[in-house]
Design a protein around this motif. Structure first.
Motif, PDB file in Angstrom:
ATOM      1  N   LEU A  65     -56.798  38.513  -6.547  1.00  0.00           N
ATOM      2  CA  LEU A  65     -55.824  39.138  -5.653  1.00  0.00           C
ATOM      3  C   LEU A  65     -55.379  38.177  -4.563  1.00  0.00           C
ATOM      4  CD1 LEU A  65     -57.398  42.705  -5.300  1.00  0.00           C
ATOM      5  CD2 LEU A  65     -55.328  42.074  -6.581  1.00  0.00           C
ATOM      6  N   TYR A  66     -56.339  37.447  -3.989  1.00  0.00           N
ATOM      7  CA  TYR A  66     -55.988  36.449  -2.977  1.00  0.00           C
ATOM      8  C   TYR A  66     -55.112  35.351  -3.569  1.00  0.00           C
ATOM      9  CZ  TYR A  66     -59.124  38.353   0.565  1.00  0.00           C
ATOM     10  OH  TYR A  66     -59.729  39.165   1.501  1.00  0.00           O
ATOM     11  N   LEU A  67     -55.435  34.925  -4.786  1.00  0.00           N
ATOM     12  CA  LEU A  67     -54.622  33.891  -5.440  1.00  0.00           C
ATOM     13  C   LEU A  67     -53.181  34.354  -5.639  1.00  0.00           C
ATOM     14  CD1 LEU A  67     -56.858  32.374  -8.263  1.00  0.00           C
ATOM     15  CD2 LEU A  67     -55.859  31.189  -6.314  1.00  0.00           C
ATOM     16  N   GLU A  68     -53.037  35.567  -6.116  1.00  0.00           N
ATOM     17  CA  GLU A  68     -51.694  36.096  -6.367  1.00  0.00           C
ATOM     18  C   GLU A  68     -50.907  36.235  -5.073  1.00  0.00           C
ATOM     19  OE1 GLU A  68     -48.484  37.350  -8.648  1.00  0.00           O
ATOM     20  OE2 GLU A  68     -50.316  36.289  -9.181  1.00  0.00           O
ATOM     21  N   ARG A  69     -51.551  36.770  -4.040  1.00  0.00           N
ATOM     22  CA  ARG A  69     -50.844  36.914  -2.766  1.00  0.00           C
ATOM     23  C   ARG A  69     -50.516  35.547  -2.180  1.00  0.00           C
ATOM     24  NH1 ARG A  69     -53.251  40.215   2.323  1.00  0.00           N
ATOM     25  NH2 ARG A  69     -54.458  38.295   2.500  1.00  0.00           N
ATOM     26  N   GLY A  70     -51.446  34.600  -2.309  1.00  0.00           N
ATOM     27  CA  GLY A  70     -51.191  33.252  -1.829  1.00  0.00           C
ATOM     28  C   GLY A  70     -50.025  32.599  -2.554  1.00  0.00           C
ATOM     29  N   ARG A  71     -49.922  32.846  -3.846  1.00  0.00           N
ATOM     30  CA  ARG A  71     -48.801  32.305  -4.619  1.00  0.00           C
ATOM     31  C   ARG A  71     -47.471  32.852  -4.110  1.00  0.00           C
ATOM     32  NH1 ARG A  71     -45.522  33.790  -8.185  1.00  0.00           N
ATOM     33  NH2 ARG A  71     -46.424  35.850  -8.511  1.00  0.00           N
ATOM     34  N   ILE A  72     -47.448  34.143  -3.807  1.00  0.00           N
ATOM     35  CA  ILE A  72     -46.213  34.745  -3.296  1.00  0.00           C
ATOM     36  C   ILE A  72     -45.888  34.206  -1.908  1.00  0.00           C
ATOM     37  CG2 ILE A  72     -45.114  36.899  -2.555  1.00  0.00           C
ATOM     38  CD1 ILE A  72     -46.601  38.282  -4.869  1.00  0.00           C
ATOM     39  N   TYR A  73     -46.890  34.136  -1.040  1.00  0.00           N
ATOM     40  CA  TYR A  73     -46.642  33.562   0.287  1.00  0.00           C
ATOM     41  C   TYR A  73     -46.089  32.149   0.173  1.00  0.00           C
ATOM     42  CZ  TYR A  73     -48.910  37.234   3.099  1.00  0.00           C
ATOM     43  OH  TYR A  73     -49.223  38.402   3.739  1.00  0.00           O
ATOM     44  N   ASN A  74     -46.646  31.369  -0.737  1.00  0.00           N
ATOM     45  CA  ASN A  74     -46.182  30.002  -0.926  1.00  0.00           C
ATOM     46  C   ASN A  74     -44.720  29.980  -1.371  1.00  0.00           C
ATOM     47  OD1 ASN A  74     -46.721  27.095  -1.053  1.00  0.00           O
ATOM     48  ND2 ASN A  74     -46.453  27.366  -3.252  1.00  0.00           N
ATOM     49  N   LEU A 100     -42.515  32.031  -0.660  1.00  0.00           N
ATOM     50  CA  LEU A 100     -41.681  32.432   0.475  1.00  0.00           C
ATOM     51  C   LEU A 100     -41.638  31.373   1.570  1.00  0.00           C
ATOM     52  CD1 LEU A 100     -42.775  36.158   0.828  1.00  0.00           C
ATOM     53  CD2 LEU A 100     -40.596  35.298  -0.054  1.00  0.00           C
ATOM     54  N   GLY A 101     -42.424  30.310   1.385  1.00  0.00           N
ATOM     55  CA  GLY A 101     -42.461  29.251   2.390  1.00  0.00           C
ATOM     56  C   GLY A 101     -43.447  29.485   3.509  1.00  0.00           C
ATOM     57  N   ASN A 102     -44.271  30.524   3.384  1.00  0.00           N
ATOM     58  CA  ASN A 102     -45.275  30.827   4.402  1.00  0.00           C
ATOM     59  C   ASN A 102     -46.555  30.080   4.038  1.00  0.00           C
ATOM     60  OD1 ASN A 102     -47.093  31.895   6.223  1.00  0.00           O
ATOM     61  ND2 ASN A 102     -46.320  33.987   6.045  1.00  0.00           N
ATOM     62  N   LYS A 103     -46.563  28.784   4.329  1.00  0.00           N
ATOM     63  CA  LYS A 103     -47.661  27.910   3.921  1.00  0.00           C
ATOM     64  C   LYS A 103     -48.982  28.288   4.582  1.00  0.00           C
ATOM     65  CE  LYS A 103     -44.795  25.435   1.532  1.00  0.00           C
ATOM     66  NZ  LYS A 103     -44.619  25.712   0.149  1.00  0.00           N
ATOM     67  N   GLU A 104     -48.929  28.699   5.841  1.00  0.00           N
ATOM     68  CA  GLU A 104     -50.155  29.058   6.560  1.00  0.00           C
ATOM     69  C   GLU A 104     -50.860  30.238   5.886  1.00  0.00           C
ATOM     70  OE1 GLU A 104     -51.445  30.612  10.968  1.00  0.00           O
ATOM     71  OE2 GLU A 104     -49.763  29.222  10.812  1.00  0.00           O
ATOM     72  N   ALA A 105     -50.110  31.289   5.587  1.00  0.00           N
ATOM     73  CA  ALA A 105     -50.690  32.455   4.921  1.00  0.00           C
ATOM     74  C   ALA A 105     -51.145  32.103   3.505  1.00  0.00           C
ATOM     75  CB  ALA A 105     -49.686  33.600   4.890  1.00  0.00           C
ATOM     76  N   ALA A 106     -50.365  31.268   2.830  1.00  0.00           N
ATOM     77  CA  ALA A 106     -50.735  30.854   1.470  1.00  0.00           C
ATOM     78  C   ALA A 106     -52.054  30.097   1.479  1.00  0.00           C
ATOM     79  CB  ALA A 106     -49.628  29.989   0.875  1.00  0.00           C
ATOM     80  N   LEU A 107     -52.201  29.160   2.400  1.00  0.00           N
ATOM     81  CA  LEU A 107     -53.439  28.386   2.487  1.00  0.00           C
ATOM     82  C   LEU A 107     -54.627  29.277   2.822  1.00  0.00           C
ATOM     83  CD1 LEU A 107     -52.318  25.075   4.201  1.00  0.00           C
ATOM     84  CD2 LEU A 107     -53.278  25.344   1.922  1.00  0.00           C
ATOM     85  N   PHE A 108     -54.428  30.223   3.720  1.00  0.00           N
ATOM     86  CA  PHE A 108     -55.506  31.147   4.066  1.00  0.00           C
ATOM     87  C   PHE A 108     -55.995  31.873   2.814  1.00  0.00           C
ATOM     88  CE2 PHE A 108     -57.109  35.354   4.964  1.00  0.00           C
ATOM     89  CZ  PHE A 108     -58.084  35.090   5.914  1.00  0.00           C
ATOM     90  N   ASP A 109     -55.043  32.409   2.041  1.00  0.00           N
ATOM     91  CA  ASP A 109     -55.424  33.161   0.845  1.00  0.00           C
ATOM     92  C   ASP A 109     -56.057  32.271  -0.213  1.00  0.00           C
ATOM     93  OD1 ASP A 109     -54.690  35.574   1.915  1.00  0.00           O
ATOM     94  OD2 ASP A 109     -52.896  35.822   0.681  1.00  0.00           O
TER      95      ASP A 109
END
Length: 71
Positions: free
Chosen positions: A31-40, A42-51
């Motif tokens: 779930l974290y991987l999938e959400r991180g992929r979506i954040y990435n 969208l250009g939200n690198k900080e949230a993507a890296l966190f996930d």
């Protein structure tokens, strides 16, 4: 369900679904991987890296797998 929403162009709904699922299953690296992929995407690198870091914390072999893909 999140992938269906994303495919339909409703990325915010996909994020909402994934965030809700993470609250129910906080130890799900997928779930974290999938959400991180979506954040990435969208250009939200900080949230993507966190996930992605959280997913790796839960399931360390994910890091090894992604490194193999890069090589």
């Amino acid at each position: 369900m999140a992938q269906v929403q994303e495919a339909a162009g409703d990325v915010q709904a996909a994020l909402t679904i994934l965030t809700s699922a993470i609250k129910q299953y906080p130890e799900s690296a997928d779930l974290y991987l999938e959400r991180g992929r979506i954040y990435n995407s969208l250009g939200n690198k900080e949230a993507a890296l966190f996930d992605l870091r959280k997913a790796a914390e839960i399931k360390p072999e994910i890091v090894q797998f992604t490194q193999k893909i890069k090589n």
